[in-house]
Design a protein around this motif. Structure first.
Motif, PDB file in Angstrom:
ATOM      1  N   UNK A 381      -2.576  21.289  -1.245  1.00  0.00           N
ATOM      2  CA  UNK A 381      -1.957  22.232  -0.317  1.00  0.00           C
ATOM      3  C   UNK A 381      -2.095  21.764   1.128  1.00  0.00           C
ATOM      4  N   UNK A 382      -3.043  20.849   1.391  1.00  0.00           N
ATOM      5  CA  UNK A 382      -3.272  20.329   2.737  1.00  0.00           C
ATOM      6  C   UNK A 382      -2.435  19.092   3.047  1.00  0.00           C
ATOM      7  N   UNK A 383      -1.537  18.699   2.118  1.00  0.00           N
ATOM      8  CA  UNK A 383      -0.640  17.575   2.373  1.00  0.00           C
ATOM      9  C   UNK A 383      -1.085  16.252   1.802  1.00  0.00           C
ATOM     10  N   UNK A 384      -2.172  16.250   1.042  1.00  0.00           N
ATOM     11  CA  UNK A 384      -2.697  15.012   0.468  1.00  0.00           C
ATOM     12  C   UNK A 384      -2.349  14.894  -1.010  1.00  0.00           C
ATOM     13  N   UNK A 385      -2.406  13.675  -1.503  1.00  0.00           N
ATOM     14  CA  UNK A 385      -2.430  13.447  -2.940  1.00  0.00           C
ATOM     15  C   UNK A 385      -3.859  13.754  -3.409  1.00  0.00           C
ATOM     16  N   UNK A 386      -3.974  14.260  -4.607  1.00  0.00           N
ATOM     17  CA  UNK A 386      -5.311  14.529  -5.132  1.00  0.00           C
ATOM     18  C   UNK A 386      -6.035  13.207  -5.367  1.00  0.00           C
ATOM     19  N   UNK A 387      -7.319  13.306  -5.670  1.00  0.00           N
ATOM     20  CA  UNK A 387      -8.099  12.099  -5.962  1.00  0.00           C
ATOM     21  C   UNK A 387      -7.529  11.344  -7.150  1.00  0.00           C
ATOM     22  N   UNK A 388      -6.773  12.059  -8.025  1.00  0.00           N
ATOM     23  CA  UNK A 388      -6.149  11.431  -9.184  1.00  0.00           C
ATOM     24  C   UNK A 388      -4.704  11.011  -8.921  1.00  0.00           C
ATOM     25  N   UNK A 389      -4.206  11.266  -7.724  1.00  0.00           N
ATOM     26  CA  UNK A 389      -2.855  10.825  -7.367  1.00  0.00           C
ATOM     27  C   UNK A 389      -1.786  11.878  -7.450  1.00  0.00           C
ATOM     28  N   UNK A 390      -2.110  13.098  -7.850  1.00  0.00           N
ATOM     29  CA  UNK A 390      -1.098  14.150  -7.943  1.00  0.00           C
ATOM     30  C   UNK A 390      -0.785  14.697  -6.559  1.00  0.00           C
ATOM     31  N   UNK A 400       8.655  13.302   2.456  1.00  0.00           N
ATOM     32  CA  UNK A 400       9.439  12.209   1.886  1.00  0.00           C
ATOM     33  C   UNK A 400       8.529  11.142   1.277  1.00  0.00           C
ATOM     34  N   UNK A 401       7.520  11.606   0.497  1.00  0.00           N
ATOM     35  CA  UNK A 401       6.581  10.695  -0.146  1.00  0.00           C
ATOM     36  C   UNK A 401       7.278   9.939  -1.268  1.00  0.00           C
ATOM     37  N   UNK A 402       6.897   8.694  -1.449  1.00  0.00           N
ATOM     38  CA  UNK A 402       7.330   7.927  -2.610  1.00  0.00           C
ATOM     39  C   UNK A 402       6.717   8.531  -3.868  1.00  0.00           C
ATOM     40  N   UNK A 403       7.462   8.453  -4.971  1.00  0.00           N
ATOM     41  CA  UNK A 403       6.969   9.006  -6.225  1.00  0.00           C
ATOM     42  C   UNK A 403       5.812   8.198  -6.782  1.00  0.00           C
ATOM     43  N   UNK A 404       5.837   6.903  -6.559  1.00  0.00           N
ATOM     44  CA  UNK A 404       4.766   6.045  -7.054  1.00  0.00           C
ATOM     45  C   UNK A 404       4.239   5.188  -5.908  1.00  0.00           C
ATOM     46  N   UNK A 405       3.027   4.737  -6.049  1.00  0.00           N
ATOM     47  CA  UNK A 405       2.404   3.894  -5.037  1.00  0.00           C
ATOM     48  C   UNK A 405       1.989   2.564  -5.640  1.00  0.00           C
ATOM     49  N   UNK A 406       2.072   1.533  -4.808  1.00  0.00           N
ATOM     50  CA  UNK A 406       1.550   0.224  -5.191  1.00  0.00           C
ATOM     51  C   UNK A 406       0.402  -0.082  -4.238  1.00  0.00           C
ATOM     52  N   UNK A 407      -0.828   0.308  -4.604  1.00  0.00           N
ATOM     53  CA  UNK A 407      -1.948   0.167  -3.675  1.00  0.00           C
ATOM     54  C   UNK A 407      -2.333  -1.289  -3.445  1.00  0.00           C
ATOM     55  N   UNK A 408      -2.651  -1.611  -2.208  1.00  0.00           N
ATOM     56  CA  UNK A 408      -3.225  -2.905  -1.876  1.00  0.00           C
ATOM     57  C   UNK A 408      -4.745  -2.785  -1.945  1.00  0.00           C
ATOM     58  N   UNK A 409      -5.433  -3.839  -2.365  1.00  0.00           N
ATOM     59  CA  UNK A 409      -6.902  -3.753  -2.442  1.00  0.00           C
ATOM     60  C   UNK A 409      -7.515  -3.667  -1.052  1.00  0.00           C
ATOM     61  N   UNK A 410      -8.468  -2.772  -0.895  1.00  0.00           N
ATOM     62  CA  UNK A 410      -9.171  -2.662   0.377  1.00  0.00           C
ATOM     63  C   UNK A 410     -10.110  -3.854   0.519  1.00  0.00           C
ATOM     64  N   UNK A 411     -10.032  -4.589   1.632  1.00  0.00           N
ATOM     65  CA  UNK A 411     -10.901  -5.764   1.790  1.00  0.00           C
ATOM     66  C   UNK A 411     -12.378  -5.409   1.791  1.00  0.00           C
ATOM     67  N   UNK A 412     -13.184  -6.403   1.574  1.00  0.00           N
ATOM     68  CA  UNK A 412     -14.631  -6.233   1.574  1.00  0.00           C
ATOM     69  C   UNK A 412     -15.130  -5.949   2.985  1.00  0.00           C
TER      70      UNK A 412
END
Length: 619
Positions: A381-390, A400-412
């Motif tokens: 309700x706050x505008x975020x995707x849930x921790x599981x991506x919903x 206008x969020x994309x339906x799917x995401x292609x995450x990039x790995x967070x660097x070390x």
């Protein structure tokens, strides 16, 4: 044989075959439904992602509040979070306290404070030195694990580990006005990060596409020193320069050829600001005036900020939200085709000696709620995707969020720290003129005068610039009907060659009489435009404690028109800083707005050095 032939020759009515076939289909579908329900139990419609598919992973647990609330005095649970996600964390705190809670037989009272993620990371690494133990946070919830990693890797035994509990997700995207997105064809085919940065470097692209009225391609980025969007934008610059958006960990980030390429990428930046909210505030002001193109072509932000903007919510300082009608032209969130970084909003229970067992239990109880079905409903309700991506379907539509995401790995941690620390070296250089009000009101007070405080603050601000930044100093006042004086004190030149002269002449400034504000800004903005350099951020830093008080002609409307016209082709950003309670805040806001820059508030004189420091780190 005869028995088989007899069976084969039996003839049944047509309706029996139809019923039998239908029964088989129902059995198959029913089995599939049962299987689906075993894997993805039914839940609220908002628990589906934007494409209607159920989220991955096991079903969320249900909140388990206490049967009766614990006794007072309540445990004070201090939570430090980022500017971007503060509203969400406060909503989680409200959801948590809406039900009875009991930890060690006591009630729990969460208190949420907010600060830029980069600044907070420094305080966490320093164990909140100088802060009373009772005021220190027990939970730190920045908007990205990047800051946990940076803080954990700092020397001195940081009270935080590199990983936390993700409570929400938001992609880092490129936001553009819809008409501009369509003009580039990016509404049909998303670009790569390299293509985004290449386009930003072609500042005449709108003229070539038949939209000369849009001016230059204006590409904004937040500061990677304090903002997640800014840090991820610079990380994407390294990925693009090194030829692999997701391969930053494998690069030699200190190699001179790579650093040179990143520096070239950064030349496409129109200017930096402290946070994405600063950009979106000005974009909305330009939209209200019917010319959003005068301020913004593209900016790198988190997608939740696009949702906020498109529903009419903006913030001038990143802390105080202003709600209004939706903008005339919404922003389009663009997800580069080679992937996006994800702000994973990790919550970490700090390990400092101020976090006793009772506080730790209260913190864990709060975080347990945050990842329940009820907590995640608050997150969506706050505008975020849930921790599981919903994501909530209404949020996804507005943002206008994309339906799917292609995450990039967070660097070390090591790579992130190196990228952040490289900003002073790789950022686009500034060509800035400090313009100082020296009217007599600057000395009309006992003790340390406002003029002396201003001198000290400007001298301190110079430490944020590099030797090849081009910096100058001018001041303005006049006596009677006389000319503006002293005017240019130290001409704009590389700081490595004029810093000593600039500081010497700064210290020698004396107060005069009047305040020819409009004349001074008009003259020096015009001069800066005549000497405009594409490879620099051309700007004026105006510090004034009063209003236009002079016998010299001039009007705000004419000045605003001049600055707006210059911003179209030779943008000179006039950052204004209101110093002291007598400053003409409305006028200084308008000067900054019309030039495409930001207004800063130091009407509390004790905050001058802090505010000016924030201003100049936006270059």
């Amino acid at each position: 044989m005869g028995r088989r032939h007899a069976a084969a020759d039996v003839s049944y009515p047509r309706w029996i075959w139809i019923v039998a076939a239908g029964t088989v289909v129902l059995l198959i579908l029913g089995g599939a439904f049962v299987l689906r329900m075993l894997i993805f139990p039914a839940g609220p419609e908002g628990n589906r992602d934007a494409g209607g598919a159920p989220p991955a992973g096991p079903p969320l647990t249900q909140d388990s509040p206490a049967s009766v609330p614990g006794n007072p005095p309540c445990i004070s649970l201090n939570i430090l979070t980022s500017l971007e996600n503060a509203d969400m964390v406060r909503a989680l705190a409200a959801g948590y306290t809406a039900k009875p809670r009991s930890v060690d037989g006591k009630c729990v009272t969460p208190a949420v404070s907010q600060e830029e993620s980069g600044a907070a990371a420094g305080k966490v690494a320093g164990k909140f030195s100088g802060m009373a133990a009772g005021d220190k946070p027990s939970i730190w919830l920045p908007d990205s694990s990047a800051w946990l990693r940076i803080a954990a890797a700092a020397d001195g035994g940081s009270p935080v580990r590199q990983e936390g509990t993700s409570v929400a997700r938001s992609a880092i995207v490129v936001a553009m006005p819809e008409t501009m997105t369509a003009a580039l064809g990016w509404d049909k085919q998303a670009p790569s990060w390299s293509e985004v940065f290449k386009m930003a470097g072609e500042q005449d692209i709108w003229a070539r596409l038949g939209h000369g009225d849009w001016g230059k391609f204006k590409f904004g980025k937040a500061s990677p020193l304090v903002s997640t969007a800014g840090l991820m934008a610079l990380t994407a610059s390294y990925g693009a320069a090194g030829g692999s958006a997701g391969g930053v960990d494998g690069m030699d980030l200190h190699a001179a050829p790579l650093v040179d390429k990143v520096r070239a990428v950064e030349l496409g930046t129109s200017h930096y600001m402290a946070t994405p909210e600063h950009f979106l505030w000005h974009a909305r002001q330009a939209d209200d005036a019917g010319r959003v193109s005068e301020f913004l072509s593209a900016v790198i932000v988190d997608e939740k900020s696009v949702w906020d903007y498109n529903r009419g919510v903006v913030s001038e300082d990143g802390k105080t939200k202003h709600s209004g009608p939706p903008p005339k032209e919404p922003l389009k969130a663009i997800y580069p085709q080679d992937g996006v970084y994800i702000a994973d909003n990790p919550a970490a229970v700090l390990e400092g000696d101020w976090v006793g067992s009772q506080l730790r239990s209260a913190a864990q109880d709060f975080l347990a709620f945050a990842v329940t079905q009820q907590g995640q409903d608050v997150v969506k309700a706050s505008g975020y995707r849930s921790a599981q991506g919903a994501v909530d379907a209404g949020v996804a539509s507005t943002g206008q969020y994309d339906q799917t995401l292609q995450p990039l790995p967070l660097p070390a941690a090591e790579a992130l720290a190196a990228i952040k620390d490289s900003f002073p070296e790789v950022r686009k250089r500034a060509r800035a003129l400090f313009l100082l009000d020296v009217s007599d009101s600057m000395v009309q007070e006992p003790g340390v005068t406002k003029l002396q405080r201003a001198k000290d603050a400007v001298a301190k601000a110079l430490e944020h610039f590099a030797g090849d930044d081009e910096i100058g100093l001018a001041a303005f006042s006049h006596e009677g009907d006389g000319p503006l004086q002293p005017g240019i004190v130290t001409p704009v030149a590389p700081l490595k060659s004029n810093k000593e002269d600039l500081i010497s002449k700064l210290n020698g400034l004396q107060a005069v009489e009047a305040t020819p504000l409009f004349e001074a800004v008009s003259r020096f903005a015009s001069d800066q435009a005549k000497e405009y350099k594409d490879t620099f951020i051309n700007s004026i830093v105006l510090l004034s404690d009063g209003k236009n008080d002079t016998r010299h002609p001039g009007d705000l409307g004419g000045l605003s028109e001049q600055l707006s016209h210059q911003n179209h082709s030779t943008p000179v950003l006039v950052f204004t800083l209101a110093y002291g309670p007598g400053a003409d805040v409305a006028t200084l806001r308008e000067i900054a707005r019309s030039s495409g820059a930001h207004y800063y508030d130091a009407t509390d004189p004790s905050r001058l050095e802090e505010v000016l420091g924030e201003l100049v780190t936006s270059f």
